[in-house]
Design a protein around this motif. Sequence first.
Motif, PDB file in Angstrom:
ATOM      1  N   VAL A   1       3.949 154.403   7.675  1.00 26.73           N
ATOM      2  CA  VAL A   1       3.396 153.154   6.762  1.00 26.73           C
ATOM      3  C   VAL A   1       3.056 152.155   7.519  1.00 26.73           C
ATOM      4  N   ILE A   2       2.628 150.679   7.751  1.00 28.16           N
ATOM      5  CA  ILE A   2       3.030 149.769   7.929  1.00 28.16           C
ATOM      6  C   ILE A   2       3.309 148.218   6.656  1.00 28.16           C
ATOM      7  N   SER A   3       3.552 147.799   7.294  1.00 26.91           N
ATOM      8  CA  SER A   3       4.185 146.836   5.933  1.00 26.91           C
ATOM      9  C   SER A   3       3.146 146.040   5.586  1.00 26.91           C
ATOM     10  N   ASP A   4       3.224 145.277   5.224  1.00 24.32           N
ATOM     11  CA  ASP A   4       2.282 144.173   4.022  1.00 24.32           C
ATOM     12  C   ASP A   4       1.768 143.639   5.636  1.00 24.32           C
ATOM     13  N   ASP A   5       2.428 143.125   5.763  1.00 24.14           N
ATOM     14  CA  ASP A   5       2.606 141.998   6.024  1.00 24.14           C
ATOM     15  C   ASP A   5       1.891 142.191   8.144  1.00 24.14           C
ATOM     16  N   LEU A   6       1.914 143.308   8.834  1.00 25.79           N
ATOM     17  CA  LEU A   6       1.523 143.781   9.848  1.00 25.79           C
ATOM     18  C   LEU A   6      -0.115 143.609   9.124  1.00 25.79           C
ATOM     19  N   ALA A   7      -0.388 144.704   8.015  1.00 23.79           N
ATOM     20  CA  ALA A   7      -1.916 144.874   7.662  1.00 23.79           C
ATOM     21  C   ALA A   7      -2.752 144.169   7.021  1.00 23.79           C
ATOM     22  N   SER A   8      -2.116 142.457   6.647  1.00 24.30           N
ATOM     23  CA  SER A   8      -2.346 141.483   5.964  1.00 24.30           C
ATOM     24  C   SER A   8      -2.817 140.890   7.928  1.00 24.30           C
ATOM     25  N   LYS A   9      -2.470 140.714   8.777  1.00 23.93           N
ATOM     26  CA  LYS A   9      -2.681 140.089  10.254  1.00 23.93           C
ATOM     27  C   LYS A   9      -4.937 140.893  10.128  1.00 23.93           C
ATOM     28  N   LYS A  10      -4.859 139.283  11.099  1.00 25.04           N
ATOM     29  CA  LYS A  10      -6.628 139.372  11.012  1.00 25.04           C
ATOM     30  C   LYS A  10      -7.035 140.232  12.480  1.00 25.04           C
ATOM     31  N   VAL A  11      -5.421 140.148  13.867  1.00 18.38           N
ATOM     32  CA  VAL A  11      -5.543 140.764  15.191  1.00 18.38           C
ATOM     33  C   VAL A  11      -5.286 142.077  14.759  1.00 18.38           C
ATOM     34  N   CYS A  12      -5.343 142.132  15.884  1.00 17.68           N
ATOM     35  CA  CYS A  12      -4.556 143.613  16.146  1.00 17.68           C
ATOM     36  C   CYS A  12      -3.094 143.816  16.448  1.00 17.68           C
ATOM     37  N   PRO A  13      -1.867 144.146  15.863  1.00 21.29           N
ATOM     38  CA  PRO A  13      -0.753 143.970  15.476  1.00 21.29           C
ATOM     39  C   PRO A  13       0.331 144.012  16.902  1.00 21.29           C
ATOM     40  N   ALA A  14      -0.982 144.873  17.983  1.00 22.61           N
ATOM     41  CA  ALA A  14      -0.296 144.425  18.902  1.00 22.61           C
ATOM     42  C   ALA A  14      -0.329 143.536  20.383  1.00 22.61           C
ATOM     43  N   MET A  15      -1.097 142.272  19.543  1.00 22.79           N
ATOM     44  CA  MET A  15      -1.314 141.093  20.137  1.00 22.79           C
ATOM     45  C   MET A  15      -0.972 140.417  19.509  1.00 22.79           C
ATOM     46  N   ASN A  16      -0.342 139.240  20.808  1.00 23.98           N
ATOM     47  CA  ASN A  16       0.660 137.746  20.431  1.00 23.98           C
ATOM     48  C   ASN A  16      -0.512 137.108  19.726  1.00 23.98           C
ATOM     49  N   THR A  17      -0.083 136.409  18.914  1.00 23.79           N
ATOM     50  CA  THR A  17      -0.793 135.340  19.007  1.00 23.79           C
ATOM     51  C   THR A  17      -0.712 134.295  19.184  1.00 23.79           C
ATOM     52  N   ASP A  18       0.734 134.193  19.996  1.00 20.79           N
ATOM     53  CA  ASP A  18       1.458 132.471  19.996  1.00 20.79           C
ATOM     54  C   ASP A  18       1.791 132.825  22.075  1.00 20.79           C
ATOM     55  N   SER A  19       0.591 133.724  22.394  1.00 21.05           N
ATOM     56  CA  SER A  19       0.628 134.403  23.767  1.00 21.05           C
ATOM     57  C   SER A  19      -0.439 132.685  24.202  1.00 21.05           C
ATOM     58  N   PHE A  20      -0.301 133.137  25.294  1.00 18.27           N
ATOM     59  CA  PHE A  20      -1.112 132.001  26.288  1.00 18.27           C
ATOM     60  C   PHE A  20      -2.382 132.411  26.571  1.00 18.27           C
ATOM     61  N   SER A  21      -2.624 133.378  26.533  1.00 15.89           N
ATOM     62  CA  SER A  21      -3.631 134.572  27.018  1.00 15.89           C
ATOM     63  C   SER A  21      -4.743 134.331  25.520  1.00 15.89           C
ATOM     64  N   TYR A  22      -4.177 134.498  24.334  1.00 11.91           N
ATOM     65  CA  TYR A  22      -4.693 134.836  23.197  1.00 11.91           C
ATOM     66  C   TYR A  22      -5.074 133.057  22.912  1.00 11.91           C
ATOM     67  N   LYS A  23      -4.580 132.419  22.991  1.00 11.81           N
ATOM     68  CA  LYS A  23      -4.868 130.785  22.680  1.00 11.81           C
ATOM     69  C   LYS A  23      -6.182 130.503  23.699  1.00 11.81           C
ATOM     70  N   PHE A  24      -5.820 130.560  25.370  1.00 11.36           N
ATOM     71  CA  PHE A  24      -7.000 130.012  25.721  1.00 11.36           C
ATOM     72  C   PHE A  24      -8.369 130.759  25.362  1.00 11.36           C
ATOM     73  N   SER A  25      -8.222 132.250  25.284  1.00 12.75           N
ATOM     74  CA  SER A  25      -9.661 132.786  24.994  1.00 12.75           C
ATOM     75  C   SER A  25      -9.972 132.071  23.199  1.00 12.75           C
ATOM     76  N   ARG A  26      -8.982 132.358  22.814  1.00  9.38           N
ATOM     77  CA  ARG A  26      -9.220 131.508  21.473  1.00  9.38           C
ATOM     78  C   ARG A  26     -10.262 129.803  21.761  1.00  9.38           C
ATOM     79  N   GLY A  27      -9.694 129.214  22.478  1.00 10.64           N
ATOM     80  CA  GLY A  27     -10.337 127.596  22.205  1.00 10.64           C
ATOM     81  C   GLY A  27     -11.508 127.909  23.791  1.00 10.64           C
ATOM     82  N   ILE A  28     -11.041 128.634  24.370  1.00 11.96           N
ATOM     83  CA  ILE A  28     -12.824 128.901  24.930  1.00 11.96           C
ATOM     84  C   ILE A  28     -13.428 128.561  23.985  1.00 11.96           C
ATOM     85  N   GLN A  29     -14.254 130.381  22.913  1.00  9.70           N
ATOM     86  CA  GLN A  29     -14.472 130.452  22.168  1.00  9.70           C
ATOM     87  C   GLN A  29     -14.601 129.453  20.719  1.00  9.70           C
TER      88      GLN A  29
END
Length: 145
Positions: free
Chosen positions: A113-141
Amino acid sequence: MKINRTIKVIIGSIFSIVLLLIVVLVVHIATAKPVEVDNATMQISRIDFKEPLDSLKSKEIHRNLKSIDGVKNIKIVPEKGVVVYFHDNRIVNSEQVFTQLSATGNYQAECFVISDDLASKKVCPAMNTDSFSYKFSRGIQRIFN
């Protein structure tokens, strides 16, 4: 003199290729649309076993899961004692699958059973929202949307 000219051509070529690849990446990110998959009833679940699984036990678990209606695509990781499977939540839920599996054999396992913290995330739990690639692609979008 000829060596300097050759080095300049090589450096210019490398710079041009890198610039072209960056432009292609930005265009791809800007034009990529989210994939709409029509499998809203498919759910992924996991069962953790207390002990590592040998090949006979793995085959038995796979056979028992396969016999449950609605369970599809079973993946067993024997060395970690983990079973991951997809199921149609219109037919059966993860607790029913676990109960039916437990009834077919004497397993020391528990539903993951996943924790409530992981269940409430808007992105894949495996994706690091602090990473450069995530921030770069979100900025371009954001720029192109």
